[in-house]
Design a protein around this motif. Structure first.
Motif, PDB file in Angstrom:
ATOM      1  N   SER A   1      -0.129   7.599   0.290  1.00  0.00           N
ATOM      2  CA  SER A   1      -1.301   8.393  -0.103  1.00  0.00           C
ATOM      3  C   SER A   1      -2.618   7.665   0.173  1.00  0.00           C
ATOM      4  O   SER A   1      -3.671   8.302   0.277  1.00  0.00           O
ATOM      5  CB  SER A   1      -1.211   8.772  -1.583  1.00  0.00           C
ATOM      6  N   ASP A   2      -2.566   6.341   0.328  1.00  0.00           N
ATOM      7  CA  ASP A   2      -3.783   5.585   0.665  1.00  0.00           C
ATOM      8  C   ASP A   2      -4.288   5.927   2.067  1.00  0.00           C
ATOM      9  O   ASP A   2      -5.438   5.626   2.404  1.00  0.00           O
ATOM     10  CB  ASP A   2      -3.512   4.075   0.607  1.00  0.00           C
TER      11      ASP A   2
ATOM     12  N   TYR B   1      -8.900  -2.106   5.757  1.00  0.00           N
ATOM     13  CA  TYR B   1      -8.710  -0.769   5.185  1.00  0.00           C
ATOM     14  C   TYR B   1     -10.036  -0.120   4.784  1.00  0.00           C
ATOM     15  O   TYR B   1     -10.313   1.030   5.139  1.00  0.00           O
ATOM     16  CB  TYR B   1      -7.762  -0.865   3.987  1.00  0.00           C
TER      17      TYR B   1
ATOM     18  N   MET C   1       0.844  -1.188   0.000  1.00  0.00           N
ATOM     19  CA  MET C   1       0.000   0.000   0.000  1.00  0.00           C
ATOM     20  C   MET C   1       0.885   1.246   0.000  1.00  0.00           C
ATOM     21  O   MET C   1       2.039   1.219   0.421  1.00  0.00           O
ATOM     22  CB  MET C   1      -0.932   0.003   1.209  1.00  0.00           C
ATOM     23  N   LYS C   2       0.321   2.350  -0.455  1.00  0.00           N
ATOM     24  CA  LYS C   2       1.071   3.593  -0.577  1.00  0.00           C
ATOM     25  C   LYS C   2       0.689   4.554   0.552  1.00  0.00           C
ATOM     26  O   LYS C   2      -0.398   4.471   1.125  1.00  0.00           O
ATOM     27  CB  LYS C   2       0.785   4.246  -1.931  1.00  0.00           C
TER      28      LYS C   2
END
Length: 329
Positions: free
Chosen positions: A4-5, A302, A1-2
């Motif tokens: 920005s997520d 998430y 995951m990044k």
């Protein structure tokens, strides 16, 4: 995951500036992972979700008065104790950092400190000219930078804080009163404690877009044999281990992986993650792009956390250290 997520936009007025009074009158969002449902309650109603087989695990760390102000020439320098290196020597955050170089002398009211070194992380190693026990009588509550009101050190402690060493409160525990803890015990729920001293990792933002590249700072922890025994007993009878705060999660899941009951943990929890001990979690609403938001996303899922935070903003929940709480079941 990044990275920005894990970003979101929060209206500034939802950042809590003062704690709720009484402590257990804050709001409580209840997330049910199995159904994906959300409930809105008051924190003291958490008792309705606890069962006699359950084990509630608290972090008994106590916040030290770690915030100081010094003079260097005409400049005012904020000094924030982070970690004791040896007697009278501390690793500190200083602001503005460019003003403090190795060899510099900082003058406080009643004592001085010499800067010995600058670390790779940008912190400073300071040697104070008074003993540690006397030094801490001069300090103020190390409130987070987004809290602009004066709040006493005692109000920035949990009611069960015992072991000095944290530079930030384990804030999920701030919602508990002595009376609520007593009612939980009377319900037949076991309560135990671990110690994890909240450190610099709380204040360090994640700067890498690939979150797996982020290195979290280590924090010292200790888990007693009594706590481990209670965890085993609760699991054996079908009870849940309910962590009060992300610090408890990190300590217990570190033990699950290393087998060490005492030491330092730099365990960084982000999706996906296999939780081996913790079954439910009490937590607050965390900053965007923070390691704490990543941890709760790993625990609740998430998509559910994204939806819960959107709901919290819509319903005007209070965020961060003095804000409202979330129970993830």
């Amino acid at each position: 995951m990044k990275l920005s997520d894990f970003d979101y936009q929060l209206p500034e007025e939802l950042i809590a500036q003062i704690p709720a009074e009484p402590r257990d009158s804050s709001r409580l969002m209840v997330l049910h992972r199995d159904k994906g449902s959300i409930e809105h309650r008051i924190f003291r109603q958490i008792i309705e979700y606890l069962q006699p087989k359950d084990l509630l695990v608290l972090n008994n760390t106590r916040v030290i008065p770690a915030r100081f102000f010094a003079k260097k020439g005409t400049s005012t320098i904020e000094v924030f104790l982070l970690k004791k290196a040896e007697n009278d020597v501390w690793e500190c955050m200083v602001k503005p950092g460019k003003k403090v170089k190795p060899g510099d002398l900082l003058t406080f009211e009643g004592f001085t400190a010499r800067c010995l070194d600058r670390t790779d992380d940008g912190t400073r190693i300071l040697r104070f000219d008074i003993p540690d026990d006397k030094l801490l009588t001069y300090g103020e509550a190390p409130l987070p930078p987004y809290v602009h009101n004066k709040v006493s050190l005692e109000r920035y402690q949990t009611v069960y804080a015992k072991v000095d060493g944290a530079v930030a409160a384990p804030t999920a525990g701030l919602h508990f009163t002595e009376q609520l803890i007593q009612r939980i015990k009377e319900r037949g729920v076991q309560i135990t404690e671990i110690t994890l001293h909240v450190g610099i990792g709380t204040f360090r933002p994640v700067k890498t877009e690939n979150i797996a590249e982020h290195k979290i700072h280590s924090e010292s922890y200790e888990i007693s044999s009594e706590t481990l025994s209670l965890i085993s007993q609760s699991k054996a009878i079908g009870g849940r281990v309910i962590a009060v705060g992300t610090t408890v999660v990190r300590a217990l899941e570190e033990y699950a992986r290393s087998g060490k009951v005492k030491g330092h943990t730099s365990l960084f929890i982000y999706p996906p993650f296999e939780f081996r001990i913790v079954d439910a979690l009490v937590t607050n609403f965390h900053l965007p792009k923070s390691t704490l938001l990543m941890l709760v996303s790993a625990f609740a899922g998430y998509d559910l956390i994204v939806r819960a935070y959107q709901e919290a903003i819509k319903e005007r929940y209070r965020f961060y250290s003095f804000g409202d709480a979330m129970l993830i079941l």
